[in-house]
Write a protein that holds these residues in place. Structure first.
Motif, PDB file in Angstrom:
ATOM      1  N   ASP A  75      81.865  59.306  28.426  1.00 54.92           N
ATOM      2  CA  ASP A  75      82.424  59.372  27.072  1.00 54.92           C
ATOM      3  C   ASP A  75      81.697  60.432  26.239  1.00 54.92           C
ATOM      4  O   ASP A  75      82.324  61.146  25.450  1.00 54.92           O
ATOM      5  CB  ASP A  75      82.357  57.998  26.393  1.00 54.92           C
ATOM      6  N   LEU A  76      80.386  60.535  26.449  1.00 51.62           N
ATOM      7  CA  LEU A  76      79.644  61.582  25.732  1.00 51.62           C
ATOM      8  C   LEU A  76      80.132  62.968  26.162  1.00 51.62           C
ATOM      9  O   LEU A  76      80.360  63.854  25.336  1.00 51.62           O
ATOM     10  CB  LEU A  76      78.142  61.463  26.028  1.00 51.62           C
ATOM     11  N   LEU A  77      80.292  63.145  27.468  1.00 49.37           N
ATOM     12  CA  LEU A  77      80.766  64.447  27.967  1.00 49.37           C
ATOM     13  C   LEU A  77      82.165  64.747  27.434  1.00 49.37           C
ATOM     14  O   LEU A  77      82.458  65.874  27.022  1.00 49.37           O
ATOM     15  CB  LEU A  77      80.762  64.451  29.498  1.00 49.37           C
ATOM     16  N   LEU A  78      83.014  63.735  27.427  1.00 54.55           N
ATOM     17  CA  LEU A  78      84.396  63.939  26.973  1.00 54.55           C
ATOM     18  C   LEU A  78      84.470  64.345  25.503  1.00 54.55           C
ATOM     19  O   LEU A  78      85.371  65.080  25.103  1.00 54.55           O
ATOM     20  CB  LEU A  78      85.211  62.653  27.179  1.00 54.55           C
ATOM     21  N   SER A  79      83.505  63.878  24.717  1.00 53.58           N
ATOM     22  CA  SER A  79      83.587  64.139  23.275  1.00 53.58           C
ATOM     23  C   SER A  79      82.816  65.383  22.838  1.00 53.58           C
ATOM     24  O   SER A  79      82.633  65.616  21.654  1.00 53.58           O
ATOM     25  CB  SER A  79      83.100  62.909  22.496  1.00 53.58           C
ATOM     26  N   HIS A  80      82.336  66.162  23.798  1.00 49.39           N
ATOM     27  CA  HIS A  80      81.647  67.420  23.472  1.00 49.39           C
ATOM     28  C   HIS A  80      82.273  68.553  24.275  1.00 49.39           C
ATOM     29  O   HIS A  80      82.747  68.342  25.381  1.00 49.39           O
ATOM     30  CB  HIS A  80      80.154  67.315  23.801  1.00 49.39           C
ATOM     31  N   GLN A  81      82.211  69.758  23.714  1.00 47.26           N
ATOM     32  CA  GLN A  81      82.803  70.904  24.433  1.00 47.26           C
ATOM     33  C   GLN A  81      81.747  71.754  25.141  1.00 47.26           C
ATOM     34  O   GLN A  81      82.049  72.456  26.095  1.00 47.26           O
ATOM     35  CB  GLN A  81      83.566  71.813  23.458  1.00 47.26           C
ATOM     36  N   GLY A  82      80.523  71.728  24.610  1.00 43.91           N
ATOM     37  CA  GLY A  82      79.465  72.559  25.183  1.00 43.91           C
ATOM     38  C   GLY A  82      78.347  71.703  25.759  1.00 43.91           C
ATOM     39  O   GLY A  82      78.070  70.606  25.258  1.00 43.91           O
ATOM     40  N   LEU A  83      77.704  72.210  26.803  1.00 50.06           N
ATOM     41  CA  LEU A  83      76.590  71.499  27.433  1.00 50.06           C
ATOM     42  C   LEU A  83      75.366  72.412  27.466  1.00 50.06           C
ATOM     43  O   LEU A  83      75.433  73.523  27.997  1.00 50.06           O
ATOM     44  CB  LEU A  83      76.942  71.098  28.868  1.00 50.06           C
ATOM     45  N   LEU A  84      74.289  71.921  26.879  1.00 49.58           N
ATOM     46  CA  LEU A  84      73.005  72.636  26.964  1.00 49.58           C
ATOM     47  C   LEU A  84      72.172  71.851  27.958  1.00 49.58           C
ATOM     48  O   LEU A  84      71.874  70.674  27.709  1.00 49.58           O
ATOM     49  CB  LEU A  84      72.295  72.584  25.622  1.00 49.58           C
ATOM     50  N   ILE A  85      71.813  72.468  29.071  1.00 49.51           N
ATOM     51  CA  ILE A  85      71.102  71.724  30.114  1.00 49.51           C
ATOM     52  C   ILE A  85      69.806  72.454  30.486  1.00 49.51           C
ATOM     53  O   ILE A  85      69.825  73.646  30.808  1.00 49.51           O
ATOM     54  CB  ILE A  85      71.973  71.564  31.383  1.00 49.51           C
ATOM     55  N   ALA A  86      68.696  71.726  30.443  1.00 46.37           N
ATOM     56  CA  ALA A  86      67.419  72.261  30.933  1.00 46.37           C
ATOM     57  C   ALA A  86      67.076  71.488  32.195  1.00 46.37           C
ATOM     58  O   ALA A  86      66.912  70.266  32.160  1.00 46.37           O
ATOM     59  CB  ALA A  86      66.330  72.110  29.888  1.00 46.37           C
ATOM     60  N   SER A  87      66.992  72.216  33.292  1.00 47.99           N
ATOM     61  CA  SER A  87      66.925  71.562  34.597  1.00 47.99           C
ATOM     62  C   SER A  87      65.594  71.826  35.295  1.00 47.99           C
ATOM     63  O   SER A  87      65.269  72.967  35.611  1.00 47.99           O
ATOM     64  CB  SER A  87      68.073  72.123  35.454  1.00 47.99           C
ATOM     65  N   PRO A  88      64.815  70.775  35.540  1.00 48.70           N
ATOM     66  CA  PRO A  88      63.606  70.991  36.342  1.00 48.70           C
ATOM     67  C   PRO A  88      63.976  71.396  37.762  1.00 48.70           C
ATOM     68  O   PRO A  88      65.078  71.080  38.218  1.00 48.70           O
ATOM     69  CB  PRO A  88      62.930  69.614  36.362  1.00 48.70           C
ATOM     70  N   GLU A  89      63.078  72.105  38.432  1.00 47.69           N
ATOM     71  CA  GLU A  89      63.327  72.459  39.837  1.00 47.69           C
ATOM     72  C   GLU A  89      62.514  71.530  40.727  1.00 47.69           C
ATOM     73  O   GLU A  89      61.287  71.477  40.616  1.00 47.69           O
ATOM     74  CB  GLU A  89      62.918  73.907  40.095  1.00 47.69           C
ATOM     75  N   TYR A  90      63.234  70.816  41.581  1.00 50.31           N
ATOM     76  CA  TYR A  90      62.573  69.959  42.571  1.00 50.31           C
ATOM     77  C   TYR A  90      62.915  70.490  43.964  1.00 50.31           C
ATOM     78  O   TYR A  90      64.090  70.507  44.351  1.00 50.31           O
ATOM     79  CB  TYR A  90      63.071  68.515  42.467  1.00 50.31           C
ATOM     80  N   ASN A  91      61.897  70.904  44.682  1.00 51.56           N
ATOM     81  CA  ASN A  91      62.093  71.419  46.044  1.00 51.56           C
ATOM     82  C   ASN A  91      63.243  72.406  46.104  1.00 51.56           C
ATOM     83  O   ASN A  91      64.166  72.289  46.909  1.00 51.56           O
ATOM     84  CB  ASN A  91      62.266  70.252  47.033  1.00 51.56           C
ATOM     85  N   SER A  92      63.177  73.366  45.211  1.00 48.62           N
ATOM     86  CA  SER A  92      64.132  74.502  45.129  1.00 48.62           C
ATOM     87  C   SER A  92      65.510  74.105  44.650  1.00 48.62           C
ATOM     88  O   SER A  92      66.424  74.927  44.690  1.00 48.62           O
ATOM     89  CB  SER A  92      64.302  75.237  46.463  1.00 48.62           C
ATOM     90  N   SER A  93      65.696  72.878  44.244  1.00 47.51           N
ATOM     91  CA  SER A  93      67.025  72.442  43.816  1.00 47.51           C
ATOM     92  C   SER A  93      66.905  71.715  42.474  1.00 47.51           C
ATOM     93  O   SER A  93      65.909  71.853  41.777  1.00 47.51           O
ATOM     94  CB  SER A  93      67.619  71.558  44.908  1.00 47.51           C
ATOM     95  N   ILE A  94      67.917  70.931  42.138  1.00 46.84           N
ATOM     96  CA  ILE A  94      67.860  70.212  40.863  1.00 46.84           C
ATOM     97  C   ILE A  94      67.295  68.805  41.087  1.00 46.84           C
ATOM     98  O   ILE A  94      67.225  68.329  42.215  1.00 46.84           O
ATOM     99  CB  ILE A  94      69.254  70.154  40.178  1.00 46.84           C
ATOM    100  N   SER A  95      66.919  68.149  40.004  1.00 44.09           N
ATOM    101  CA  SER A  95      66.317  66.819  40.131  1.00 44.09           C
ATOM    102  C   SER A  95      67.367  65.798  40.559  1.00 44.09           C
ATOM    103  O   SER A  95      68.560  65.924  40.253  1.00 44.09           O
ATOM    104  CB  SER A  95      65.695  66.390  38.796  1.00 44.09           C
ATOM    105  N   ALA A  96      66.886  64.749  41.216  1.00 42.87           N
ATOM    106  CA  ALA A  96      67.792  63.659  41.619  1.00 42.87           C
ATOM    107  C   ALA A  96      68.424  63.011  40.397  1.00 42.87           C
ATOM    108  O   ALA A  96      69.594  62.618  40.430  1.00 42.87           O
ATOM    109  CB  ALA A  96      67.004  62.634  42.429  1.00 42.87           C
ATOM    110  N   VAL A  97      67.673  62.903  39.321  1.00 45.73           N
ATOM    111  CA  VAL A  97      68.197  62.274  38.094  1.00 45.73           C
ATOM    112  C   VAL A  97      69.415  63.047  37.584  1.00 45.73           C
ATOM    113  O   VAL A  97      70.443  62.452  37.228  1.00 45.73           O
ATOM    114  CB  VAL A  97      67.088  62.235  37.007  1.00 45.73           C
ATOM    115  N   LEU A  98      69.306  64.358  37.573  1.00 47.15           N
ATOM    116  CA  LEU A  98      70.426  65.171  37.067  1.00 47.15           C
ATOM    117  C   LEU A  98      71.615  65.115  38.029  1.00 47.15           C
ATOM    118  O   LEU A  98      72.765  64.925  37.620  1.00 47.15           O
ATOM    119  CB  LEU A  98      69.958  66.626  36.853  1.00 47.15           C
ATOM    120  N   LYS A  99      71.337  65.243  39.319  1.00 48.97           N
ATOM    121  CA  LYS A  99      72.433  65.232  40.300  1.00 48.97           C
ATOM    122  C   LYS A  99      73.145  63.885  40.291  1.00 48.97           C
ATOM    123  O   LYS A  99      74.387  63.816  40.355  1.00 48.97           O
ATOM    124  CB  LYS A  99      71.867  65.532  41.687  1.00 48.97           C
ATOM    125  N   ASN A 100      72.367  62.813  40.186  1.00 43.88           N
ATOM    126  CA  ASN A 100      72.965  61.475  40.205  1.00 43.88           C
ATOM    127  C   ASN A 100      73.828  61.256  38.956  1.00 43.88           C
ATOM    128  O   ASN A 100      74.918  60.669  39.043  1.00 43.88           O
ATOM    129  CB  ASN A 100      71.843  60.425  40.275  1.00 43.88           C
TER     130      ASN A 100
END
Ligand SMILES: Cc1cc2nc3c(=O)[nH]c(=O)nc-3n(C[C@H](O)[C@H](O)[C@H](O)COP(=O)(O)O)c2cc1C
Length: 194
Positions: free
Chosen positions: A70-95
């Motif tokens: 619902d939060l994503l649906l009600s916004h048009q822009g996404l500002l994302i700061a992504s930690p790097e875990y083992n050359s990829s994105i965090s499990a929290v973000l991917k999940n």
């Protein structure tokens, strides 16, 4: 009619002293400076089980996945700061992305992502500043039909990059992160995304 871009800002880290959460705070100032409406989200406040198809089949979307969608649906822009875990994105973000990508009955597939615009940042104690994780995140978001701004900001040696008030010591970096937030707001406004 005046159009006010709505931006959802979050880091892919739940850590209290997260460098990526600090980056989000700076970029949010830049977006708000243009008049955009920004919602800051801490993924710690929306804990989710690891995605499990059996759980989804038996119980449907978890309440926090629904809130995230619902939060994503009600916004048009996404500002994302992504930690790097083992050359990829965090499990929290991917999940979080995986749960949000699941349609509830009657919902459009990827409806909370399609047509959004995202700006990406990362901070890491390493010399690459999380650059490799952003490549993964850019590809992932593009594949779920999020338009990702071509420019991004990475902060290397993040463990020594911030002042105690959360700003970046290097004024050039501070201004690049602020500008990225402003750029996202301007582009969302130009595109007039509904
Ligand atoms: C499991 C794990 C894997 C990591 N892998 C990388 C990596 O591949 N590249 C990197 O630059 N930093 C890596 N780091 C260090 C993170 O960049 C560092 O913990 C950073 O502070 C995480 O972001 P945060 O401060 O926003 O929580 C890793 C950390 C963890 C816990």
């Amino acid at each position: 009619m005046t159009y006010t871009p709505k931006i959802l800002a979050f880091a892919g880290s739940t850590r209290s002293d997260s460098f990526n959460k600090k980056l989000i705070k700076i970029a949010v100032q830049g977006a708000r400076g243009t008049g955009a409406e920004v919602t800051e989200l801490d993924l710690r406040d929306l804990p989710l089980p690891l995605y499990d198809g059996d759980l989804e089949a038996s119980e449907g979307l978890p309440a926090n996945a629904r809130k995230l969608k619902d939060l994503l649906l009600s916004h048009q822009g996404l500002l994302i700061a992504s930690p790097e875990y083992n050359s990829s994105i965090s499990a929290v973000l991917k999940n979080a992305i995986d749960w949000a990508s699941r349609p509830a009955p009657g919902e459009a597939i990827l409806g909370c992502f399609v047509g959004k615009v995202a700006a990406l940042m990362s901070a890491s104690p390493s010399i690459l500043g999380g650059l490799r994780g952003l490549a993964t995140l850019r590809s992932l978001l593009s594949n779920i039909q999020v338009t990702v701004l071509p420019h991004q900001v990475t902060i290397a040696k993040a463990d020594v990059a911030f002042n105690s008030d959360g700003s970046l010591i290097d004024p050039t970096q501070q201004s690049a992160v602020t500008q990225l937030g402003a750029d996202l707001a301007h582009i969302v406004a130009k595109l007039n995304i509904s």
